[in-house]
Scaffold this motif. Structure first.
Motif, mmCIF file in Angstrom:
data_model
loop_
_atom_site.group_PDB
_atom_site.id
_atom_site.type_symbol
_atom_site.label_atom_id
_atom_site.label_comp_id
_atom_site.label_asym_id
_atom_site.label_seq_id
_atom_site.Cartn_x
_atom_site.Cartn_y
_atom_site.Cartn_z
ATOM 1 N N ARG A 61 0.833 -1.208 0.000
ATOM 2 C CA ARG A 61 0.000 0.000 0.000
ATOM 3 C C ARG A 61 0.871 1.263 0.000
ATOM 4 N NH1 ARG A 61 -2.906 -3.690 2.905
ATOM 5 N NH2 ARG A 61 -2.164 -3.040 4.968
ATOM 6 N N LYS A 62 2.003 1.187 0.681
ATOM 7 C CA LYS A 62 2.948 2.316 0.690
ATOM 8 C C LYS A 62 3.519 2.507 -0.720
ATOM 9 C CE LYS A 62 7.104 3.659 3.203
ATOM 10 N NZ LYS A 62 8.094 3.194 4.164
ATOM 11 N N TRP A 63 3.929 1.405 -1.356
ATOM 12 C CA TRP A 63 4.448 1.502 -2.723
ATOM 13 C C TRP A 63 3.416 2.110 -3.665
ATOM 14 C CZ3 TRP A 63 7.051 -3.916 -3.812
ATOM 15 C CH2 TRP A 63 8.268 -3.995 -3.100
ATOM 16 N N ASN A 65 0.963 4.022 -2.812
ATOM 17 C CA ASN A 65 0.528 5.311 -2.270
ATOM 18 C C ASN A 65 -0.996 5.389 -2.215
ATOM 19 O OD1 ASN A 65 0.986 7.843 -1.117
ATOM 20 N ND2 ASN A 65 0.774 8.874 -3.099
ATOM 21 N N SER A 67 -4.548 4.465 0.370
ATOM 22 C CA SER A 67 -5.019 4.225 1.730
ATOM 23 C C SER A 67 -5.512 2.781 1.864
ATOM 24 C CB SER A 67 -6.159 5.183 2.070
ATOM 25 O OG SER A 67 -7.314 4.843 1.304
ATOM 26 N N GLU A 174 13.210 1.836 -5.501
ATOM 27 C CA GLU A 174 12.411 2.795 -4.733
ATOM 28 C C GLU A 174 12.603 4.225 -5.232
ATOM 29 O OE1 GLU A 174 13.243 1.579 -0.599
ATOM 30 O OE2 GLU A 174 11.190 0.793 -0.612
ATOM 31 N N PRO A 179 8.039 5.783 -7.836
ATOM 32 C CA PRO A 179 7.320 6.998 -8.246
ATOM 33 C C PRO A 179 6.499 6.805 -9.529
ATOM 34 C CG PRO A 179 9.553 7.549 -7.592
ATOM 35 C CD PRO A 179 9.467 6.052 -7.635
ATOM 36 N N GLN A 182 3.386 4.794 -8.583
ATOM 37 C CA GLN A 182 2.431 5.657 -7.901
ATOM 38 C C GLN A 182 1.712 6.579 -8.876
ATOM 39 O OE1 GLN A 182 4.763 7.484 -4.775
ATOM 40 N NE2 GLN A 182 4.626 5.656 -3.487
ATOM 41 N N LYS A 183 2.456 7.096 -9.845
ATOM 42 C CA LYS A 183 1.873 7.986 -10.852
ATOM 43 C C LYS A 183 0.815 7.243 -11.681
ATOM 44 C CE LYS A 183 5.138 10.395 -12.709
ATOM 45 N NZ LYS A 183 6.225 10.764 -13.638
#
Length: 190
Positions: A61-63, A65, A67, A174, A179, A182-183
């Motif tokens: 979930r962090k990767w 981004n 909730s 990372e 990024p 996430q995008k």
């Protein structure tokens, strides 16, 4: 879709090979936008029945981004592992996911998800199955060449705490890949 998921929850194809018996863990919806294909549930997820309900899920979930609420919104994410049940304990970690699930159920599930825009392939089992001869020599090479598989697939290593060594050895993941992941996730979920 509800009928298919109900049928999968009753699946016993590989029961003779499962240490803890069958408890298929899978989720999806006809409007799911992103499918996450990982390995197989661990013991914690086997008990809870909630996919990615462990340290690996927290990292994933962090990767991404996203909730906790968004991650478990089936209209946003379908969670379709390579093996739906905990495969058992191996010599070093869990056994590989059972090979019966993907050919038996994946296409049926994806046929009922016409709005899928992205499939995240987590780890070598999912990457080998879906990328076939396009997979590179190693997981590191496959992940490093992630743009080759876009826009349909996004490839990542497994977010398990056991992969700390790989992440330390490959800081570019990372720094550069996350990024982009996430995008892409943010764009699809808009």
């Amino acid at each position: 879709m509800k009928n298919l998921l109900s049928e999968i929850k009753k699946c016993t194809i590989c029961v003779p090979h499962l240490d803890l018996g069958a408890n298929p863990v899978v989720s999806g919806h006809k409007n799911s936008k992103i499918a996450i294909i990982g390995q197989a549930p661990g013991t914690k997820v086997h008990k809870s029945g909630i996919p990615w309900d462990d340290a690996s899920g927290k990292q994933l979930r962090k990767w991404l981004n996203v909730s906790y609420e968004d991650f478990y919104d089936v209209k946003k994410f379908a969670i379709v592992p390579m093996g739906f049940c905990y495969p058992g304990k191996g010599k070093s970690g869990d056994k590989p996911p059972r090979k019966e699930c993907a050919p038996e159920w994946h296409q049926q599930l994806f046929d009922k998800m016409p709005n899928l825009e992205m499939i995240i392939l987590i780890g070598i089992y999912a990457q080998n199955y879906y990328l076939k001869d396009k997979v590179k020599r190693t997981l590191t090479e496959t992940v490093d060449n992630y743009p080759e598989y876009l826009p349909k697939y996004f490839v990542t290593p497994h977010p398990s705490p056991r992969n700390r060594f790989w992440l330390t050895k490959n800081p570019w993941f990372e720094k550069n890949v996350i990024p982009e992941l996430q995008k892409k996730v943010a764009l699809v979920l808009k």
